[in-house]
Design a protein around this motif. Structure first.
Motif, short mmCIF file in Angstrom:
data_model
loop_
_atom_site.label_atom_id
_atom_site.label_comp_id
_atom_site.label_asym_id
_atom_site.label_seq_id
_atom_site.Cartn_x
_atom_site.Cartn_y
_atom_site.Cartn_z
N ALA A 1 5.71 3.92 1.69
CA ALA A 1 6.40 5.36 2.17
C ALA A 1 7.34 4.80 3.14
O ALA A 1 8.12 5.56 3.41
CB ALA A 1 5.36 6.29 2.56
N ASN B 1 8.01 -0.41 -3.44
CA ASN B 1 6.57 -0.62 -3.61
C ASN B 1 6.37 -2.19 -3.78
O ASN B 1 4.98 -2.41 -3.44
CB ASN B 1 6.01 -0.13 -5.18
N SER C 1 0.90 -1.20 -0.01
CA SER C 1 0.06 -0.05 -0.03
C SER C 1 0.90 1.52 -0.03
O SER C 1 2.09 1.14 0.43
CB SER C 1 -0.89 0.09 1.35
N SER C 2 0.36 2.18 -0.27
CA SER C 2 1.14 3.74 -0.39
C SER C 2 1.50 3.86 1.07
O SER C 2 2.58 4.34 1.09
CB SER C 2 0.42 4.63 -1.02
N GLU C 3 0.74 3.54 2.00
CA GLU C 3 1.30 4.17 3.33
C GLU C 3 2.56 3.03 3.89
O GLU C 3 3.49 3.55 4.26
CB GLU C 3 0.07 3.72 4.31
#
Length: 98
Positions: free
Chosen positions: A29, A34, A24-26
């Motif tokens: 980060a 990715n 997920s993007s969270e």
């Protein structure tokens, strides 16, 4: 006896725990990638917990969730901490098969 044919080395298959998953993007980060295997996700998370000093000093089995980016990945952390042994339970919603 033995054959004279040289056997071609078998290609390793990435499956199960070693298969890459999309993050997920969270979570991406925090980890800086990715995609990565599940085993590496957990390993990297422990490296981050230790480098940021997020292990509970009174009980090192627990991880303190006090950073804003960690709160996005662990929104349901009870009393601001999660049990390290159950880490995968919290990370699973942030991983999908690639």
């Amino acid at each position: 006896m033995g054959s004279d044919k040289a056997e071609a080395p078998k290609a390793k298959r990435g499956g199960g725990l070693t298969a890459e998953v999309k993050l997920s993007s969270e979570l991406a980060a925090i980890l800086g990638s990715n995609k990565m295997p599940r085993t590496q996700v957990v390993k990297k998370m422990w490296e981050i917990f230790k480098s940021r000093g997020l292990q509970d000093p009174s009980d090192k089995r627990y991880i303190l969730i006090k950073d804003a980016d960690m709160k996005k990945v662990f929104p349901d952390a009870e009393n601001g901490r999660v049990l390290g042994f159950g880490l995968m339970k919290h990370l699973k919603p942030h991983m999908t098969t690639a």
